[in-house]
Design an enzyme around this catalytic site. Sequence first.
Site, PDB file in Angstrom:
ATOM      1  N   ASP A   1      10.159 -93.629 -33.219  1.00  0.00           N
ATOM      2  CA  ASP A   1      11.310 -94.056 -32.613  1.00  0.00           C
ATOM      3  C   ASP A   1      11.100 -93.896 -31.562  1.00  0.00           C
ATOM      4  OD1 ASP A   1      13.801 -94.462 -31.785  1.00  0.00           O
ATOM      5  OD2 ASP A   1      14.711 -93.252 -33.467  1.00  0.00           O
TER       6      ASP A   1
ATOM      7  N   ARG B   1      13.030 -94.428 -28.805  1.00  0.00           N
ATOM      8  CA  ARG B   1      14.512 -94.382 -28.077  1.00  0.00           C
ATOM      9  C   ARG B   1      14.798 -93.496 -27.421  1.00  0.00           C
ATOM     10  NH1 ARG B   1      18.281 -96.656 -32.797  1.00  0.00           N
ATOM     11  NH2 ARG B   1      16.885 -95.174 -33.760  1.00  0.00           N
TER      12      ARG B   1
HETATM   13  N1  GTP Z   1      10.209-101.063 -34.393  1.00  0.00           N
HETATM   14  C1  GTP Z   1      11.122-101.254 -35.270  1.00  0.00           C
HETATM   15  N2  GTP Z   1      12.355-101.460 -34.804  1.00  0.00           N
HETATM   16  C2  GTP Z   1      13.208-101.846 -35.939  1.00  0.00           C
HETATM   17  C3  GTP Z   1      12.829-102.051 -37.240  1.00  0.00           C
HETATM   18  N3  GTP Z   1      13.723-102.717 -37.726  1.00  0.00           N
HETATM   19  C4  GTP Z   1      14.939-102.386 -36.894  1.00  0.00           C
HETATM   20  N4  GTP Z   1      14.498-101.889 -35.611  1.00  0.00           N
HETATM   21  C5  GTP Z   1      15.293-101.702 -34.595  1.00  0.00           C
HETATM   22  O1  GTP Z   1      15.918-100.494 -34.952  1.00  0.00           O
HETATM   23  C6  GTP Z   1      16.885-100.397 -34.032  1.00  0.00           C
HETATM   24  C7  GTP Z   1      18.149-100.028 -34.935  1.00  0.00           C
HETATM   25  O2  GTP Z   1      17.925 -98.563 -35.487  1.00  0.00           O
HETATM   26  P1  GTP Z   1      18.279 -97.993 -36.832  1.00  0.00           P
HETATM   27  O3  GTP Z   1      17.389 -96.999 -37.241  1.00  0.00           O
HETATM   28  O4  GTP Z   1      18.428 -99.143 -37.929  1.00  0.00           O
HETATM   29  O5  GTP Z   1      19.765 -97.448 -36.798  1.00  0.00           O
HETATM   30  P2  GTP Z   1      20.049 -96.083 -35.945  1.00  0.00           P
HETATM   31  O6  GTP Z   1      20.734 -96.639 -34.804  1.00  0.00           O
HETATM   32  O7  GTP Z   1      18.836 -95.172 -35.725  1.00  0.00           O
HETATM   33  O8  GTP Z   1      20.874 -95.536 -36.848  1.00  0.00           O
HETATM   34  P3  GTP Z   1      22.438 -95.535 -37.299  1.00  0.00           P
HETATM   35  O9  GTP Z   1      23.137 -95.118 -36.295  1.00  0.00           O
HETATM   36  O10 GTP Z   1      22.635 -94.897 -38.704  1.00  0.00           O
HETATM   37  O11 GTP Z   1      22.638 -97.143 -37.374  1.00  0.00           O
HETATM   38  C8  GTP Z   1      17.355-101.548 -33.297  1.00  0.00           C
HETATM   39  O12 GTP Z   1      16.938-101.481 -32.124  1.00  0.00           O
HETATM   40  C9  GTP Z   1      16.254-102.547 -34.047  1.00  0.00           C
HETATM   41  O13 GTP Z   1      15.844-103.586 -33.411  1.00  0.00           O
HETATM   42  C10 GTP Z   1      11.327-102.247 -37.382  1.00  0.00           C
HETATM   43  O14 GTP Z   1      10.906-102.196 -38.340  1.00  0.00           O
HETATM   44  N5  GTP Z   1      10.623-101.655 -36.206  1.00  0.00           N
END
Ligand code: GTP
Length: 193
Positions: free
Chosen positions: A122, A124
């Site tokens: 992650d 972010r």
């Molecule tokens: N690298 C990658 N990014 C993904 C994948 N699937 C979704 N994403 C990205 O993950 C992000 C969303 O993150 P999530 O982990 O689903 O949710 P979160 O925001 O961490 O957590 P919540 O607040 O519970 O929804 C978005 O930026 C999506 O584009 C994947 O398989 N690989």
Amino acid sequence: MERIAEAKLPTPFAEFRITVFKAPDGKEHVVIALGDLSGAPPLIRVHSECLTGDALFSLRCDCGAQLNIALQKIAAEGRGAVLYLRQEGRGIGLGNKIRAYELQDLGADTVEANHQLGFPADAREYGLAIELLHQLGLCHIRLMTNNPRKLDALTKEGIVIDERVPIESGRNPYNEKYLDAKAAKLGHLFESH
Ligand SMILES: Nc1nc2c(ncn2[C@@H]2O[C@H](COP(=O)(O)OP(=O)(O)OP(=O)(O)O)[C@@H](O)[C@H]2O)c(=O)[nH]1
Ligand SMILES: [Zn+2]
């Protein structure tokens, strides 16, 4: 973060206000807000951009369903905001996310795919969310999330999460493995599972 513009944003749920902020790297982030955010801690969703899930109806993830529910819940309360952060693909960008999907089509899970591409699970950065919350004058919020890292990141920077509101929706046969990997490897808290 520079405030660029604000306008009305009518949606099927409510008439929101959309405000665009520009970060020093030129990326434009968005706040979609409803009602008066001062006073009791409002409902807030810190949402990371997912073009495929948010706009293209992809069933590979739960992002579109979560965005939908977040807007609905805010509309039902008459106040709150979605901070829509342009951190596509958990921060690795759209092209790299689709590369990660290719690897997942070959059997990797979401975390393994990121690692195979040389990225952290992650990538972010929640500094953006902190700054937007400061700009909105918010230090007490009720956060809609299942992600403990998001809770920690905001709490560490002095945001008080008065309540975590679970946001579970959108489980389907195409994203079962993805959601299970998020729970097992990224610590997501899925109560119904
Ligand atoms: N690298 C990658 N990014 C993904 C994948 N699937 C979704 N994403 C990205 O993950 C992000 C969303 O993150 P999530 O982990 O689903 O949710 P979160 O925001 O961490 O957590 P919540 O607040 O519970 O929804 C978005 O930026 C999506 O584009 C994947 O398989 N690989
Ligand atoms: Zn998604």
